[in-house]
Design a protein around this motif. Structure first.
Motif, mmCIF file in Angstrom:
data_model
loop_
_atom_site.group_PDB
_atom_site.id
_atom_site.type_symbol
_atom_site.label_atom_id
_atom_site.label_comp_id
_atom_site.label_asym_id
_atom_site.label_seq_id
_atom_site.Cartn_x
_atom_site.Cartn_y
_atom_site.Cartn_z
ATOM 1 N N LYS A 70 49.952 42.226 39.195
ATOM 2 C CA LYS A 70 49.987 41.154 38.197
ATOM 3 C C LYS A 70 49.931 41.642 36.751
ATOM 4 O O LYS A 70 50.509 41.018 35.866
ATOM 5 C CB LYS A 70 48.837 40.184 38.454
ATOM 6 C CG LYS A 70 48.938 39.463 39.799
ATOM 7 C CD LYS A 70 47.762 38.522 40.007
ATOM 8 C CE LYS A 70 47.892 37.799 41.349
ATOM 9 N NZ LYS A 70 46.742 36.885 41.589
ATOM 10 N N TYR A 93 62.990 46.118 36.166
ATOM 11 C CA TYR A 93 62.169 44.902 36.249
ATOM 12 C C TYR A 93 61.016 44.983 35.259
ATOM 13 O O TYR A 93 60.630 44.001 34.637
ATOM 14 C CB TYR A 93 61.644 44.747 37.674
ATOM 15 C CG TYR A 93 60.742 43.557 37.888
ATOM 16 C CD1 TYR A 93 61.237 42.266 37.837
ATOM 17 C CD2 TYR A 93 59.387 43.739 38.135
ATOM 18 C CE1 TYR A 93 60.413 41.176 38.037
ATOM 19 C CE2 TYR A 93 58.548 42.648 38.333
ATOM 20 C CZ TYR A 93 59.068 41.376 38.283
ATOM 21 O OH TYR A 93 58.238 40.298 38.479
ATOM 22 N N ILE A 94 60.470 46.180 35.105
ATOM 23 C CA ILE A 94 59.444 46.433 34.098
ATOM 24 C C ILE A 94 59.967 47.529 33.184
ATOM 25 O O ILE A 94 60.453 48.556 33.663
ATOM 26 C CB ILE A 94 58.114 46.889 34.727
ATOM 27 C CG1 ILE A 94 57.590 45.830 35.698
ATOM 28 C CG2 ILE A 94 57.084 47.200 33.647
ATOM 29 C CD1 ILE A 94 56.467 46.330 36.566
ATOM 30 N N LYS A 163 50.881 44.140 29.919
ATOM 31 C CA LYS A 163 52.092 43.463 30.375
ATOM 32 C C LYS A 163 51.719 42.571 31.553
ATOM 33 O O LYS A 163 51.322 43.050 32.615
ATOM 34 C CB LYS A 163 53.152 44.480 30.802
ATOM 35 C CG LYS A 163 54.418 43.862 31.389
ATOM 36 C CD LYS A 163 55.197 43.098 30.347
ATOM 37 C CE LYS A 163 56.536 42.635 30.902
ATOM 38 N NZ LYS A 163 57.295 41.877 29.899
ATOM 39 N N LEU A 165 52.724 40.573 34.579
ATOM 40 C CA LEU A 165 53.877 40.549 35.477
ATOM 41 C C LEU A 165 54.094 39.182 36.102
ATOM 42 O O LEU A 165 55.125 38.942 36.721
ATOM 43 C CB LEU A 165 53.699 41.602 36.572
ATOM 44 C CG LEU A 165 53.499 43.038 36.073
ATOM 45 C CD1 LEU A 165 53.353 43.998 37.242
ATOM 46 C CD2 LEU A 165 54.649 43.455 35.179
ATOM 47 N N VAL A 166 53.134 38.295 35.935
ATOM 48 C CA VAL A 166 53.260 36.916 36.400
ATOM 49 C C VAL A 166 53.201 36.027 35.173
ATOM 50 O O VAL A 166 52.158 35.939 34.523
ATOM 51 C CB VAL A 166 52.131 36.533 37.377
ATOM 52 C CG1 VAL A 166 52.280 35.079 37.813
ATOM 53 C CG2 VAL A 166 52.137 37.455 38.585
ATOM 54 N N PRO A 196 60.857 38.147 30.792
ATOM 55 C CA PRO A 196 60.491 39.159 31.789
ATOM 56 C C PRO A 196 59.895 38.554 33.056
ATOM 57 O O PRO A 196 59.463 37.402 33.084
ATOM 58 C CB PRO A 196 59.434 39.985 31.050
ATOM 59 C CG PRO A 196 58.750 38.983 30.175
ATOM 60 C CD PRO A 196 59.838 38.019 29.735
ATOM 61 N N ASN A 197 59.883 39.364 34.121
ATOM 62 C CA ASN A 197 59.092 39.093 35.325
ATOM 63 C C ASN A 197 59.448 37.790 36.034
ATOM 64 O O ASN A 197 58.578 37.058 36.505
ATOM 65 C CB ASN A 197 57.609 39.093 34.990
ATOM 66 C CG ASN A 197 57.213 40.298 34.174
ATOM 67 O OD1 ASN A 197 57.671 41.399 34.434
ATOM 68 N ND2 ASN A 197 56.384 40.092 33.167
ATOM 69 N N PRO A 199 60.142 35.875 39.106
ATOM 70 C CA PRO A 199 59.814 36.235 40.485
ATOM 71 C C PRO A 199 61.000 36.185 41.445
ATOM 72 O O PRO A 199 61.009 36.879 42.457
ATOM 73 C CB PRO A 199 58.746 35.208 40.877
ATOM 74 C CG PRO A 199 58.908 34.078 39.920
ATOM 75 C CD PRO A 199 59.400 34.691 38.647
#
Length: 350
Positions: A70, A93-94, A163, A165-166, A196-197, A199
């Motif tokens: 996360k 993705y990151i 960062k 991620l969710v 970003p991110n 899902p």
């Protein structure tokens, strides 16, 4: 006898279809990361210890990220000259860019999942990966940026960067919600800034929902066609935005294509591949049934990379670009799709 034969064929076809349409398993990614000069790395609040290159900006450490990760948090310490944090996963993705948050102020729990960084400033992009005074770091994508606070030249010697991620989605969206997907992989940009991110960025059967808190000028998406005719599908609930031939699409990359100042006057109209639920695709929850899958006209697997855009305001009112384009009162959103073979092009060879 004939009816039995027909029944047998139908059953086999359904079985094969179910296999083809199975959703991909969650991915375990690997993050390659380095800091100029010293790094402390945390994933979901837990420090990753025994990093081999924690004090060597010329080499990256590679760390496995579980599918449920996360938050990535990095404490960076500068020892002089120019400071920076650089990292990416192989698939992009990151990657370090201005979507991260950085501050020079220490806060208790800053590295944890539940910490609220909404008041932190966006990370300062100190330079592109290959930009001097830095040199290429093997394993990190070329489109990643060295990041820090804005005082990266001997000013802030210690920084804290995060960062999420969710994405943190507000309980109620104050504006419209855009539901969007691409067959097969997607990147989304709003007014030139990458979202970003997402899902479901790699699963066309599930839409990503993005809150449009204010009226955007440009929406852009990068999609990757991997194994079938490519397509991009999107809409807001009220139909103000929906994919159709009013979009513009091309297979030619032009720098700045995702920005609102870009002039797409010469771009062709998007090709309507098929209506939302048209075979071989099925219904995607959240997207209007009168939206179209769009691409360039070469949807048979030829154009693996496409760029599409939709202007959401009248160019004559916004002054977005020149008088030629202002003649046409057309909204604009930009979309991009990329061949799976091209995804690794941004990664340094080991």
């Amino acid at each position: 006898m004939e009816s039995k034969t027909v029944l047998f064929v139908v059953v086999v076809a359904i079985a094969v279809s179910n296999v083809v349409l199975a959703a991909p398993a969650p991915k375990v990614r690997h993050l390659s990361i380095t800091v100029d000069n010293i790094m402390e790395l945390f994933i979901d609040g837990t420090q990753i210890k025994n990093l081999t290159n924690y004090n060597n900006r010329y080499k990256a450490d590679k760390v496995a990220l579980s599918a449920g990760a996360k938050v990535i948090a990095v404490k960076g310490t500068d020892q002089g000259l120019v400071a920076g944090i650089l990292g990416s996963t192989d698939d992009g993705y990151i990657r370090t860019d201005s979507s991260w948050k950085c501050t020079s102020r220490y806060h208790v729990g800053w590295q944890t999942v539940d910490f609220d960084d909404s008041a932190w400033p966006a990370a300062h992009q100190a330079g592109a990966h290959l930009e001097k005074p830095w040199t290429p770091v093997v394993g990190i994508r070329k489109d990643a940026f060295w990041i820090w606070t804005s005082r990266n030249r001997g000013g802030d010697l210690v920084v804290y960067c995060r960062k999420d991620l969710v994405p943190r989605v507000p309980a109620t969206c104050p504006g419209r919600t855009l539901d969007i997907t691409a067959d097969s992989v997607m990147d989304l940009y709003i007014d030139g800034t990458r979202v970003p991110n997402l899902p479901n960025y790699y699963n066309w059967r599930l839409a990503d929902s993005v809150c449009l808190a204010s009226q955007p000028t440009i929406i852009a998406v990068r999609g990757i066609d991997q194994d079938r005719p490519g397509g991009i599908l999107a809409s807001t609930e009220d139909g103000f935005i929906q994919t159709n031939s009013t979009w513009k699409c091309t297979n030619k990359y032009v720098p700045g294509w995702e920005t609102e100042a870009f002039d797409d006057y010469a771009w062709p109209a998007a090709h309507q591949v098929g209506l939302h639920q048209a075979y071989p695709r099925t219904f995607v929850s959240g997207i209007r049934t009168d939206a179209y899958w769009i691409w360039t006209s070469r949807t048979n697997g030829t154009d693996k990379v496409v760029y599409c855009r939709k202007l959401l305001v009248d160019p004559r009112e916004s002054g977005v670009y020149g008088a030629e384009a202002a003649v046409n009162k057309l909204p604009v959103i930009r979309l991009l799709a990329v061949n799976a073979r091209d995804v690794d092009n941004g990664v340094e060879d080991a």
